[in-house]
Motif scaffolding. Structure first.
Motif, PDB file in Angstrom:
ATOM      1  N   ILE A 164      -5.948   0.260  -0.852  1.00 14.56           N
ATOM      2  CA  ILE A 164      -6.242  -0.808   0.107  1.00 14.56           C
ATOM      3  C   ILE A 164      -7.338  -1.717  -0.439  1.00 14.56           C
ATOM      4  O   ILE A 164      -7.239  -2.950  -0.345  1.00 14.56           O
ATOM      5  CB  ILE A 164      -6.657  -0.206   1.461  1.00 14.56           C
ATOM      6  CG1 ILE A 164      -5.487   0.547   2.078  1.00 14.56           C
ATOM      7  CG2 ILE A 164      -7.146  -1.302   2.408  1.00 14.56           C
ATOM      8  CD1 ILE A 164      -5.838   1.304   3.356  1.00 14.56           C
ATOM      9  N   LYS A 165      -8.359  -1.124  -1.003  1.00 12.72           N
ATOM     10  CA  LYS A 165      -9.476  -1.901  -1.547  1.00 12.72           C
ATOM     11  C   LYS A 165      -9.006  -2.867  -2.625  1.00 12.72           C
ATOM     12  O   LYS A 165      -9.440  -4.031  -2.665  1.00 12.72           O
ATOM     13  CB  LYS A 165     -10.536  -0.950  -2.109  1.00 12.72           C
ATOM     14  CG  LYS A 165     -11.791  -1.645  -2.615  1.00 12.72           C
ATOM     15  CD  LYS A 165     -12.811  -0.624  -3.101  1.00 12.72           C
ATOM     16  CE  LYS A 165     -14.065  -1.326  -3.617  1.00 12.72           C
ATOM     17  NZ  LYS A 165     -15.082  -0.333  -4.102  1.00 12.72           N
ATOM     18  N   LYS A 213      -5.855   7.288  -4.335  1.00 10.66           N
ATOM     19  CA  LYS A 213      -6.288   7.467  -2.959  1.00 10.66           C
ATOM     20  C   LYS A 213      -5.971   6.216  -2.151  1.00 10.66           C
ATOM     21  O   LYS A 213      -6.065   5.102  -2.655  1.00 10.66           O
ATOM     22  CB  LYS A 213      -7.791   7.741  -2.911  1.00 10.66           C
ATOM     23  CG  LYS A 213      -8.202   9.076  -3.521  1.00 10.66           C
ATOM     24  CD  LYS A 213      -9.700   9.288  -3.387  1.00 10.66           C
ATOM     25  CE  LYS A 213     -10.123  10.644  -3.950  1.00 10.66           C
ATOM     26  NZ  LYS A 213     -11.589  10.844  -3.850  1.00 10.66           N
ATOM     27  N   ARG A 214      -5.612   6.425  -0.881  1.00  9.25           N
ATOM     28  CA  ARG A 214      -5.256   5.298  -0.022  1.00  9.25           C
ATOM     29  C   ARG A 214      -6.366   4.257   0.045  1.00  9.25           C
ATOM     30  O   ARG A 214      -6.110   3.064  -0.042  1.00  9.25           O
ATOM     31  CB  ARG A 214      -4.917   5.791   1.386  1.00  9.25           C
ATOM     32  CG  ARG A 214      -4.656   4.673   2.395  1.00  9.25           C
ATOM     33  CD  ARG A 214      -4.358   5.234   3.765  1.00  9.25           C
ATOM     34  NE  ARG A 214      -3.053   5.859   3.806  1.00  9.25           N
ATOM     35  CZ  ARG A 214      -1.929   5.199   4.081  1.00  9.25           C
ATOM     36  NH1 ARG A 214      -1.970   3.887   4.328  1.00  9.25           N
ATOM     37  NH2 ARG A 214      -0.776   5.818   4.105  1.00  9.25           N
ATOM     38  N   GLU A 215      -7.599   4.716   0.189  1.00  9.18           N
ATOM     39  CA  GLU A 215      -8.698   3.749   0.323  1.00  9.18           C
ATOM     40  C   GLU A 215      -8.868   2.886  -0.926  1.00  9.18           C
ATOM     41  O   GLU A 215      -9.204   1.711  -0.835  1.00  9.18           O
ATOM     42  CB  GLU A 215     -10.013   4.460   0.663  1.00  9.18           C
ATOM     43  CG  GLU A 215     -10.423   5.563  -0.298  1.00  9.18           C
ATOM     44  CD  GLU A 215      -9.977   6.943   0.152  1.00  9.18           C
ATOM     45  OE1 GLU A 215     -10.699   7.921  -0.143  1.00  9.18           O
ATOM     46  OE2 GLU A 215      -8.902   7.038   0.786  1.00  9.18           O
ATOM     47  N   ASN A 216      -8.575   3.480  -2.085  1.00  3.93           N
ATOM     48  CA  ASN A 216      -8.667   2.708  -3.329  1.00  3.93           C
ATOM     49  C   ASN A 216      -7.539   1.683  -3.431  1.00  3.93           C
ATOM     50  O   ASN A 216      -7.749   0.574  -3.930  1.00  3.93           O
ATOM     51  CB  ASN A 216      -8.634   3.640  -4.539  1.00  3.93           C
ATOM     52  CG  ASN A 216      -9.884   4.502  -4.644  1.00  3.93           C
ATOM     53  OD1 ASN A 216     -10.937   4.140  -4.101  1.00  3.93           O
ATOM     54  ND2 ASN A 216      -9.789   5.621  -5.330  1.00  3.93           N
ATOM     55  N   VAL A 261       0.837  -1.202   0.000  1.00  2.00           N
ATOM     56  CA  VAL A 261       0.000   0.000   0.000  1.00  2.00           C
ATOM     57  C   VAL A 261       0.874   1.255   0.000  1.00  2.00           C
ATOM     58  O   VAL A 261       0.706   2.152  -0.837  1.00  2.00           O
ATOM     59  CB  VAL A 261      -0.947  -0.004   1.218  1.00  2.00           C
ATOM     60  CG1 VAL A 261      -1.645   1.358   1.355  1.00  2.00           C
ATOM     61  CG2 VAL A 261      -1.985  -1.114   1.077  1.00  2.00           C
TER      62      VAL A 261
END
Length: 276
Positions: free
Chosen positions: A171-172, A166-169, A155
């Protein structure tokens, strides 16, 4: 009330050793490849002693061990390939000698990316992108002791690249890749929710590795003699058959040369570039 589901069933001391039995190492210090084993030797081989006392097994890895050993490297290689492609596109425009992907990857770990870019004498915009890509490669090739830290490395490595998502993308996407082998396992593995009483945290049978155990080293119940393994359960027939079928298919498949795979990937990449 419905009975709880389990892939295994319990067996008694009088039940002979059979295909689908789950063995547990007596020594807690053995490697993960020997800790829990699934017996693959056919029942007829046991019945007629065709196996000469050698019991063929496949390892049962915890889900975390399997994902860390087998899936994290695949994700890493895919991401590094993307970063290497970005660097090669920049170098193709610059007046520098041809450098192979393998050498670029090694170089990123040997020297600081900023020093590498200075040696290559790249223009400022390209230099910044190259430093970011090489730093990403360097981080992904770093050592991680477990699944959690392995995921963190992947990540963070993507977030230090140029134009990071984006970090959330990120990680997802990594989590999605790790979930893939559960529902759509590769041909050499199969997920099992539980393998015996008290062993219900999730496991993968890894069918590409073969372990052999001497039958006298296996205990089917309480015993005073020294043994290396004890039987703790037996897989339900349907799961035994599914696992044995997958096991057979692994060793029936015909491998193709690495050069073919590299050229195949090259043709695939060229096709994609033609539509940009």
């Amino acid at each position: 009330m419905a009975e709880a589901f389990a892939e295994y069933r319990e067996v008694g001391v009088v039940d002979p050793l059979r295909q689908g039995d789950v063995l547990e190492a007596v020594d807690p210090g053995v490697s993960m490849w020997q800790r829990h084993l699934l017996v693959m030797t056919a029942d007829c081989d046991f019945a007629y002693a065709k196996h000469q006392g050698r019991v063929t097994c496949a390892p049962l890895l915890s889900a975390e061990e399997y994902l860390f050993e087998m899936q994290i490297p695949k994700i890493r290689e895919r991401l590094i390939k993307q970063s290497l492609k970005q660097v090669r596109q920049i170098l193709a425009k610059a007046d520098v000698p041809n450098i192979s992907d393998r050498r670029l990857r090694e170089w990123a770990s040997e020297e600081q990316p900023s020093d590498i870019v200075m040696r290559l004498k790249l223009e400022q915009a390209d230099a910044q992108k190259t430093v970011s890509a090489l730093n990403s490669i360097r981080m992904m090739d770093g050592l991680a002791p477990n699944l959690k830290e392995g995921v963190d490395l992947l990540v963070e490595a993507q977030l230090i690249g140029s134009s990071p998502p984006k970090r959330e993308n990120v990680i997802k996407k990594v989590v999605s890749d790790l979930r893939e082998p559960y529902a759509r396992p590769p041909g050499d593995a199969l997920f099992l929710t539980a393998i015996a009483p008290g062993h219900d945290t999730g496991y993968f049978a890894y069918l590409r590795q073969i372990e052999q155990v001497w039958e006298p080293d296996i205990s089917l119940g309480p015993s005073r003699r020294e043994v290396k393994y004890r039987r703790i359960s037996r897989m339900q027939d349907r799961f035994t058959h599914a696992l044995v079928q997958r096991f057979a298919m692994v060793f029936m498949s015909i491998g193709l040369p690495r050069q073919y795979e590299e050229l195949r990937d090259l043709h695939s990449e060229i096709l994609g570039e033609s539509f940009v």
